[in-house]
Design a protein around this motif. Structure first.
Motif, PDB file in Angstrom:
ATOM      1  N   LEU A  96      -3.265  11.802  -5.674  1.00 25.54           N
ATOM      2  CA  LEU A  96      -3.525  10.527  -5.800  1.00 25.54           C
ATOM      3  C   LEU A  96      -2.848   9.518  -4.752  1.00 25.54           C
ATOM      4  CD1 LEU A  96      -3.389   9.606  -9.488  1.00 25.54           C
ATOM      5  CD2 LEU A  96      -5.528   9.499  -8.037  1.00 25.54           C
ATOM      6  N   GLY A 146      -4.044   7.846   2.589  1.00 25.59           N
ATOM      7  CA  GLY A 146      -5.036   8.033   3.712  1.00 25.59           C
ATOM      8  C   GLY A 146      -6.332   7.162   3.677  1.00 25.59           C
ATOM      9  N   MET A 147      -6.241   6.567   2.644  1.00 29.00           N
ATOM     10  CA  MET A 147      -7.453   5.615   2.174  1.00 29.00           C
ATOM     11  C   MET A 147      -8.930   6.654   2.065  1.00 29.00           C
ATOM     12  SD  MET A 147      -7.161   1.972   3.596  1.00 29.00           S
ATOM     13  CE  MET A 147      -7.569   1.109   2.286  1.00 29.00           C
ATOM     14  N   LYS A 148      -8.795   7.720   1.385  1.00 27.53           N
ATOM     15  CA  LYS A 148      -9.654   8.566   1.475  1.00 27.53           C
ATOM     16  C   LYS A 148      -9.785   9.373  -0.036  1.00 27.53           C
ATOM     17  CE  LYS A 148     -10.287  13.024   4.068  1.00 27.53           C
ATOM     18  NZ  LYS A 148      -9.780  13.853   4.823  1.00 27.53           N
ATOM     19  N   TRP A 149     -11.155   8.824  -0.531  1.00 27.43           N
ATOM     20  CA  TRP A 149     -11.062   9.408  -1.860  1.00 27.43           C
ATOM     21  C   TRP A 149     -11.228  10.756  -2.194  1.00 27.43           C
ATOM     22  CZ3 TRP A 149      -9.609   8.061  -6.585  1.00 27.43           C
ATOM     23  CH2 TRP A 149     -10.348   8.854  -7.850  1.00 27.43           C
ATOM     24  N   HIS A 185       0.858  -1.266  -0.071  1.00 29.99           N
ATOM     25  CA  HIS A 185       0.156   0.143   0.038  1.00 29.99           C
ATOM     26  C   HIS A 185       0.760   1.332  -0.081  1.00 29.99           C
ATOM     27  CE1 HIS A 185      -3.719   2.180   1.049  1.00 29.99           C
ATOM     28  NE2 HIS A 185      -3.106   2.703   1.937  1.00 29.99           N
ATOM     29  N   ALA A 210      -7.773  14.992  -7.940  1.00 27.36           N
ATOM     30  CA  ALA A 210      -6.977  14.689  -9.116  1.00 27.36           C
ATOM     31  C   ALA A 210      -7.593  14.838 -10.326  1.00 27.36           C
ATOM     32  CB  ALA A 210      -6.493  13.079  -8.586  1.00 27.36           C
ATOM     33  N   GLY A 211      -8.855  14.131 -10.181  1.00 27.96           N
ATOM     34  CA  GLY A 211      -9.635  14.734 -11.648  1.00 27.96           C
ATOM     35  C   GLY A 211      -9.538  15.962 -12.060  1.00 27.96           C
ATOM     36  N   SER A 246      -4.293  10.242  -1.491  1.00 26.25           N
ATOM     37  CA  SER A 246      -5.737   9.506  -1.522  1.00 26.25           C
ATOM     38  C   SER A 246      -5.563   7.980  -0.963  1.00 26.25           C
ATOM     39  CB  SER A 246      -6.197   9.765  -2.737  1.00 26.25           C
ATOM     40  OG  SER A 246      -7.249   8.682  -3.082  1.00 26.25           O
ATOM     41  N   ILE A 247      -4.495   7.612  -1.556  1.00 25.09           N
ATOM     42  CA  ILE A 247      -4.253   5.845  -1.338  1.00 25.09           C
ATOM     43  C   ILE A 247      -3.673   5.938   0.091  1.00 25.09           C
ATOM     44  CG2 ILE A 247      -2.766   4.137  -1.778  1.00 25.09           C
ATOM     45  CD1 ILE A 247      -2.704   4.837  -4.567  1.00 25.09           C
ATOM     46  N   LEU A 274       4.101   6.868  -6.605  1.00 28.17           N
ATOM     47  CA  LEU A 274       3.299   7.947  -7.160  1.00 28.17           C
ATOM     48  C   LEU A 274       3.782   9.274  -6.600  1.00 28.17           C
ATOM     49  CD1 LEU A 274      -0.513   6.820  -6.819  1.00 28.17           C
ATOM     50  CD2 LEU A 274       0.891   7.238  -8.960  1.00 28.17           C
ATOM     51  N   LEU A 300      -0.829  13.525  -9.190  1.00 25.90           N
ATOM     52  CA  LEU A 300      -0.322  12.545  -8.964  1.00 25.90           C
ATOM     53  C   LEU A 300      -0.053  12.336  -7.274  1.00 25.90           C
ATOM     54  CD1 LEU A 300       2.648  12.048 -11.455  1.00 25.90           C
ATOM     55  CD2 LEU A 300       0.818  10.424 -11.198  1.00 25.90           C
TER      56      LEU A 300
END
Lengths: 419, 419
Positions: A323, A329-332, A190, A336-337, A326-327, A197, A320
Motif C-alpha cells: 500500500l 508511486g501513485m500506481k494501484w 503524500h 495488497a488485497g 502504491s501510494i 504505512l 502494508l
C-alpha cells in the motif's frame, strides 16, 4: 568546546537529514534581499517612502517552509488587509460625524468591538484552521487605520501605501517560495502517509522474524531500534492535519491537481493510526509474555498457532508495504488485497484448529482473549499510578492525616505484578 | 436564514462551552483600546510620534489566550527586538566603512546571512519549541534596522522608539492577560490531564455495564455516545505539548509554583495514551465479537471469566477516576493502588481458573490470545486498503495494463471477512 562541537554536529545532521531546510533558509535570505532592493534604489523608494518597511515585515512574517503555508499566510494577509483597510476608512468617516470630542471615543468603541468580535471568531474551529492568521491581520490593519486616522491627514494615501507594500511583500514571498526549489505541503503529506504505512510494515516484518520466526524462543524485543519507529505514527495527527490544511491552498503541481482529495489522506492517516494502536496492543502483550517465561507443554498446538501467526504478520506487513509503495508511486495494485486474503486464510486456519482439539474450547478461547486484553488494560494503570505518585511527591500534594503523622515523606510505592 | 440561525446557535454554544473565551475576546478589545489611548492623548503622542503604531501592532500579535502564551510571545518579542536592534546598529556601523557604493551591498549581504542563519536555527527542535517567535522578530527587527539605516539619519532614535513602543505593547498585554480574568496554561494542562483520565474511567464504566454487566448479552457498543469521548485522548499529545510549553513561562500562581514539574504531566499524558490504545484494542475486539454472534456452550466457564473481567474493568475504572480526582484536588490517596490490587487479584483469578480445567489449556490460551490480537491487526488493514483504493480511484492512479484493457473503471473492491 566539546559542547560547541556537539552543536555543530547536530546542526550538520539537521541539514543533512533534509537538505531542503538549507535551501529554505537561503530562500528566506534571498526574498529579504530582493525586497530590500526597494529601499536602496532611489526611484522605487520615492514612490513608497518609509512604508517600504511594511514590505520587509511582510516577507519575514509570511515566508513559510511549504508553498501552501506561504500561500495561506500571504493570501490571508492580502485579503485581510484589503477588507480591514476598507472597513477602517468607513469607521473613520463615521467617527468624524462625532465631532472633535466624540471622534476618539467613537474610534475607541469601534476598535474595541471589532477586535472583540474578530477574536471570538477565532474560537470557531473552521475559522481557526484556515483563517487564523487572516483574522490577526484584520484586527491589526483595522486598528492601525482607525487609530492613525485621528492623526494622519492623508488616510487614503496611507491605506494605499500599506496595501501596495503588503502586495509587494506577498508577491516576493510567493515567487521565491514557488519558483526556487519549492517545497509542496501536498507532496510532503503524500510522502508522510506512505512513510507511516512503511514504518508499520517494517516493524511487523522485524517482529515476525524476532518473535514468530524460527529463533522465536530467543527473541526479546526490548532495545531493538525498529521498535521505536512505529510509535511516531501514533502521534502523527497534528502534522497530517497541518500539512493537509496547507495543501488545500496549493495550485496543481506534479501529479497533484488543484482539487486533489487531501481529506482522503487524513482518512488513511486515521486508519493507519488505528492499526498502529493494534500493533501497540500486540507488542505490549508479547513483551509481557516474554518476561513471564512461560513453559510450554503442548508444543505441537503452540507451533501450529505460531506458524499461522507468523504468516499473518508476514502477509500483513507485505500488504502494508505494498500500500505504501502504491501510494508513493501513485500506481494501484491489487497485490495488497491478495496479501490480506492470505493473512485472512491463516487467521481462519487458527480458528479451524480449535474445534478439532475440544468442542468447548472455542468458548474458552474467546473468554481467554477478552481476559487477556482486560489484563493488559489493568497493567496499563501501573505506570499511570507511578507517574501521578511522582507528581504528588514533587509538588507536595496534600496527604491523608495518618500518613503525615507517621512522618511518611513518600507514600508506599505500589507495584502490582500480574504473573 | 436558517443557516444564519445555525451559525448563531453554534457561536452561542462556543461561548457557553467555555465562557473564558468571551472574556478573552473582551480582553483583547480592552488591551487594544488601552494602547490606542497613547495615540489620542497629545502629550503622550508627541513623545513617540507615529511609531506608536508599533505598540498597537505588538498588542494584536502578542495577545494570546493563556498567560503563558502571552508571556512567551511578549518576552520573545522584547528580547529579540533588543538583541536584533543592537546587532542592526553594529551592522550599520560596519557597512558605513564600505563607502557610498559599498554600503547597500554590505547591508544586503548582512541581511541575507543573518536571515538565512536565523531561519535555519528554527529547524532545531529546541529552538522551534520555545523561541520560534523570537527568531522571527529577530530577523524582522534586524532587517528593519539594517535596511532603514541606509535612509534614516537618526537611527538611534528609531531603535529607541521601536524598543519603547514594543515595551509599551508587551506591558499592556501582560497586565491585561495576567490581572483581568487570567487563563493559566498550567492550570489548563493540569485539568486536561485529569479530564483525560476521567474520560477513560467513564468509558470503562460504561463498557463494564454494557458488555460485562448482567445484561451482557444484549449490549451493543455501537452508537453509544460515551464511546467517542476516549478517542480524543488518543490525539491529545499536541495540545498537551503546547500547554506545557506555555506553562513553563508562567510565574507561580495558585497551587502551582514557578518550577512546577510540567514535564511530569507530559509523562502522565503519555502513559494515559498508552492505556487509551489498550482500551481501543479491547473495544475493537469486543465489537467484532458481538458481530460474529458466538453461541455459547460452556456457559459456566464463560460466566466465571466474564465476572472476573467485569470486576477488573470496574476496579480499573475506579482507579482511573481516583487518580483523576487526586490530580484535580492535588490530594494524594492510595485508593487507586487498592483498586488496582483488586483488579490484579481478579486477573490472577482468571489465570487460576485455567489449570483446573485442563493442564495444556494454558498454552492454548496464550497462543489463542496472540492469535486473536494478530487477527485484530489483520482486520485493521481492510479500512486502510479501502481508503487507499478510494484515493486511487479519485486521483486516477496508474492501473496495471490488463485491467485498463478490460475497461474496468474501478478495481474489484476487496472486502475480507474473518468470522
Amino acid at each position: 568546546m566539546q559542547k560547541l562541537e556537539e552543536l555543530a554536529l547536530k546542526i550538520r545532521k539537521i541539514g543533512k537529514d533534509d537538505p531542503r531546510r538549507v535551501f529554505h533558509s537561503l530562500k528566506v535570505g534571498l526574498a529579504l534581499t530582493l525586497v530590500s532592493i526597494f529601499y536602496y534604489v532611489n526611484p522605487l523608494f520615492h514612490g513608497l517612502g518609509t512604508s517600504t518597511m511594511w514590505a520587509v515585515l511582510t516577507v519575514v512574517v509570511v515566508m513559510e517552509y511549504t508553498v501552501g503555508g506561504t500561500l495561506s499566510k500571504g493570501l490571508n494577509r492580502a485579503f485581510a488587509t484589503l477588507l480591514a483597510g476598507a472597513l477602517g476608512l468607513g469607521a473613520n468617516h463615521l467617527a468624524a460625524l462625532g465631532g472633535d470630542k466624540g471622534e476618539p471615543i467613537l474610534l475607541g468603541v469601534f476598535v474595541f468591538m471589532l477586535a472583540a468580535m474578530a477574536t471570538f471568531s477565532r474560537f470557531v474551529p473552521e475559522m481557526k484552521a484556515r483563517y487564523d492568521y487572516g483574522v490577526t491581520i484584520f484586527i491589526l490593519t483595522f486598528s492601525l487605520v482607525a487609530v492613525s486616522s485621528y492623526r494622519e491627514e492623508e488616510l487614503i494615501k496611507l491605506a494605499y501605501r500599506r496595501l501596495s507594500t503588503v502586495a509587494i511583500g506577498v508577491t516576493t514571498c510567493l515567487c521565491t517560495s514557488m519558483f526556487v526549489f519549492p517545497v509542496w505541503a501536498g507532496e510532503d503529506l503524500h510522502m508522510l502517509v506512505a512513510a507511516n504505512l512503511d514504518k508499520l510494515a517494517c516493524f511487523l516484518e522485524g517482529m515476525g522474524v524476532e518473535c514468530f520466526g524460527e529463533k522465536m524462543e530467543s527473541g526479546s524485543l526490548e532495545g531493538k531500534s525498529f521498535l521505536q519507529s512505529y510509535k511516531t505514527v501514533l502521534n502523527s495527527k497534528a502534522t497530517e492535519d497541518s500539512l493537509a490544511n496547507f495543501a488545500r491552498w496549493e495550485p496543481g503541481h506534479g501529479h497533484f491537481g488543484f482539487r486533489h482529495p487531501w481529506n482522503l489522506y487524513l482518512k488513511i492517516g486515521a486508519v493507519t493510526r488505528h492499526c498502529a494502536c493494534s500493533i501497540e496492543a500486540l507488542n505490549t502483550y508479547i513483551s509481557t509474555l516474554e518476561q513471564s517465561h512461560q513453559t510450554t507443554t503442548d508444543l505441537e498446538f503452540k507451533q501450529m498457532v505460531q506458524a499461522a501467526c507468523a504468516e499473518m504478520i508476514k502477509e500483513t506487513s507485505k500488504a502494508l508495504a505494498e500500500l505504501a509503495s502504491s501510494i508513493r508511486g501513485m500506481k494501484w495494485s491489487s497485490t495488497a488485497g491478495k496479501h490480506l486474503a492470505m493473512a485472512t486464510e491463516a487467521a481462519n486456519r487458527v480458528k479451524a484448529l480449535v474445534p478439532a482439539k475440544n468442542s468447548t474450547l472455542l468458548d474458552v478461547l474467546i473468554s481467554a482473549t477478552t481476559a487477556s486484553l482486560v489484563t493488559e488494560l489493568v497493567r496499563c494503570i501501573n505506570p499511570i499510578i507511578t507517574a501521578v505518585e511522582e507528581l504528588s511527591r514533587l509538588v507536595e500534594f496534600k496527604r491523608p492525616e495518618h500518613s503525615r503523622k507517621a512522618g511518611a515523606e513518600s507514600p508506599p510505592h505500589v507495584v502490582i505484578a500480574i504473573d
